[in-house]
Design a protein around this motif. Sequence first.
Motif, short mmCIF file in Angstrom:
data_model
loop_
_atom_site.label_atom_id
_atom_site.label_comp_id
_atom_site.label_asym_id
_atom_site.label_seq_id
_atom_site.Cartn_x
_atom_site.Cartn_y
_atom_site.Cartn_z
N UNK A 67 18.46 4.26 -7.63
CA UNK A 67 17.74 3.80 -8.57
C UNK A 67 17.17 2.26 -7.88
N UNK A 68 17.78 1.62 -7.24
CA UNK A 68 17.43 0.64 -6.77
C UNK A 68 16.28 0.30 -5.79
N UNK A 69 16.48 1.42 -4.72
CA UNK A 69 15.21 1.87 -3.70
C UNK A 69 14.17 2.55 -4.48
N UNK A 70 14.39 3.34 -5.27
CA UNK A 70 13.08 3.90 -5.99
C UNK A 70 12.66 4.90 -5.31
N UNK A 71 11.63 5.50 -5.80
CA UNK A 71 10.85 6.72 -5.11
C UNK A 71 9.88 6.07 -4.20
N UNK A 72 9.65 6.29 -2.89
CA UNK A 72 8.61 5.51 -2.35
C UNK A 72 7.81 6.74 -1.55
N UNK A 73 6.58 6.82 -1.74
CA UNK A 73 5.77 7.99 -1.51
C UNK A 73 4.44 7.46 -0.74
N UNK A 74 3.64 8.02 0.00
CA UNK A 74 2.29 7.95 0.26
C UNK A 74 1.29 8.64 -0.36
N UNK A 75 0.01 8.18 -0.67
CA UNK A 75 -0.96 8.81 -1.47
C UNK A 75 -2.14 8.67 -0.93
N UNK A 76 -3.11 9.78 -1.28
CA UNK A 76 -4.51 9.27 -0.81
C UNK A 76 -5.33 10.39 -1.53
N UNK A 77 -6.80 10.52 -1.58
CA UNK A 77 -7.63 11.37 -2.09
C UNK A 77 -8.70 11.83 -0.98
N UNK A 78 -9.51 12.60 -1.25
CA UNK A 78 -10.34 12.90 -0.23
C UNK A 78 -11.39 11.60 -0.03
N UNK A 79 -11.49 10.98 -0.84
CA UNK A 79 -12.52 9.67 -0.59
C UNK A 79 -11.68 8.39 -0.33
N UNK A 80 -10.27 8.08 -0.60
CA UNK A 80 -9.66 7.08 -0.50
C UNK A 80 -8.64 7.21 0.50
#
Length: 695
Positions: free
Chosen positions: A394-407
Amino acid sequence: MSPAYPPTRTGAEFSEPAGVRIPDPYRWLEADTAEVRDWQREQAALAVSTIAAGGQLERARALVEAFDDGARPELPAPAAGRWFRTEAGPGGPEVLVADAPYGPGRVLARLADFRDPELGADAPVPTLSWLAPSPDGRLLALGVCTDGSEHHRIRLVDVATGAERADAPPQTLHSAWAGGVSWWPDSRGFSFFALTGRPEDFAQAVFEHRIGDGTRIEAVPIPEGSREYTRLQYSADGWRAVASHRLGSPAPVAVRALDTPGEPWRPFVTGLPLGPGGTVAGHIVGDAYIAVTDVDAPRGRVVAIPLDAEHPDDPSTWTELVPQGDTVLRAITPVGDRLLLHGFDRTVAFVRILGLDGRELPGEPGRVPLPGEGAIGSPFFALTALAANPPASERDGYVFAFSTLTTSWGVYRYLPATGALETLRAPGIELDATVELACATALDSTGIPFHVVRPAGADPAAPAPVLISAYGAANVPLLPQYQGDLAAFVAAGGTLVQAYLRGGGELGSDWFRGAHRERRHVRDGDLVAVAEHLLATGIAAKGGLALTGGSDGGLMCGVAVTTRPDLWRAVLPRAPLLDLIGGIRDPYLEFVIRKAWGDPDVAEEVRRLAGNSPYELVEPARFPAVYVQAGATDPRCPPWQARKFVARLQAAQRGEAPILLHVFENAGHGAATSPEVLAQQDSEWLAVLLDELEI
């Protein structure tokens, strides 16, 4: 006028798998001889000069540089209160340790220092396949590739001093698809999946490496005769381990009690089919394996299987935590006392927040607030994703990469304790474009969805120069995420159509099953349906349609250009599979063909393979422009696949459009290719599109 192609001889060779005689006039191009290397260099020189003569190369290079925000970022990895990550340095990538995910860091290793001394002073800077700190944070394991091939070795670094240890395992890993190393919870060693001999023999096994005490093969019970990948997963307390086996449809085939000395592995979830309906992908949570499965649920459900179950291979005994719904469930990540459930809703990502019992938690939002309609960064294959999305505190959390077709890609962290979404790295590029979800109809009346990405201000009623990008294979989902080369094409004025063909994993395992093995031809029909829909509705004009795809998507391109050359202005396969019959002779490709296409020992199935193999499909015709890229060190789709196809297509060309091939040195299937070579590949690829589509 067509270019003057390098002279290419033909031979009288033939292939004869399962007694089926198939002519193979360019088989000599499979060899690594001086003659072949000279021919390959002449083809590359012709491609470069022809592309340069089109006058678009400098413009393409500038666009690629402007819209390249880097590939999907490698996420920082936590261990013992510290974070490990890579950063660009003055001499190439560097590995750092810091007190926060992207806080000020100390350099632990420079990739340039791992250059292969046998390649001399001009050796390329190696690439990093993965990094994995030990749970106690004292050691860092790195996967280092020196030649672009994805074959790599493990390097061990002492975190306190930054010194490289001399006792790393000597084995070569074929790729990062098994996720690198699995550290033991006590940090005294790790397991990994590696080659047992030469890379070209494609024989692998699970190894265990005890720090300071050598490496040995771990005798994990897997299905007899299987050459699939395996990854070991450990419980946080170190008391249990499971062996997850198979790349695209993993299942925990064996379990072992580690707190009992000498306790052997025992079968766990076995007997499931390879492919659709056979996936059980998750993690050890307490005394159970909690997983997303497509068993009896093509769109996915979440189940819990006790590690000491009497009949774990019987799905009727599993406890269902989340039933199948209208959306597709893809992966699950334990974070503290919560489960984060990742899925797709019409290809768009979502993440549900659940308790360990699978129920929504009172007072919590129910979903992670994602920054748009797009995609979470995840490996292509479900087994690799088990390593990329490990349980987190819980301390480190959920880390993820995210993008869209234009970002472009950003990196984010969800902290369950606060419910807040923290931006760790904001996206650097936003493409000025519009996105629309549409649908074509296949011959069997199935709807084939696709996204249309148009430059801002473009008239949707006016036909545009269109590029279709598609894949449709191996249960791999093609998602609405940022890709710099495609963004550069839209920025130049083109319209991108990203099509979600059957065979992929976007809409669940039924979608995958719809173009699997004996139904692989369905993907090709879906592609034609999308192309004809674009022409019929005026999104594209005749003579203004191009196609691209990589790997198995390159095979899709090869089938499209040989069976429907009239549809296309240009076809651009990348790192392609193009010769299924020849692939039977290659140990790795034989493994892929046998599980995804058919049995090469059965004559009827060999004939079907030949009917879907672009090299065998080439007949004299007026072909559109074709530009094929391949990597000289590609272990998956070796360059001879592209050489043979292009040679045959050049000889069969009855039109004026060029048929070009560029095999890039120190380049593989893409994952370990250097940024410099990738930029060159993207620039040439885009220049061909701009020239042929007259943008």
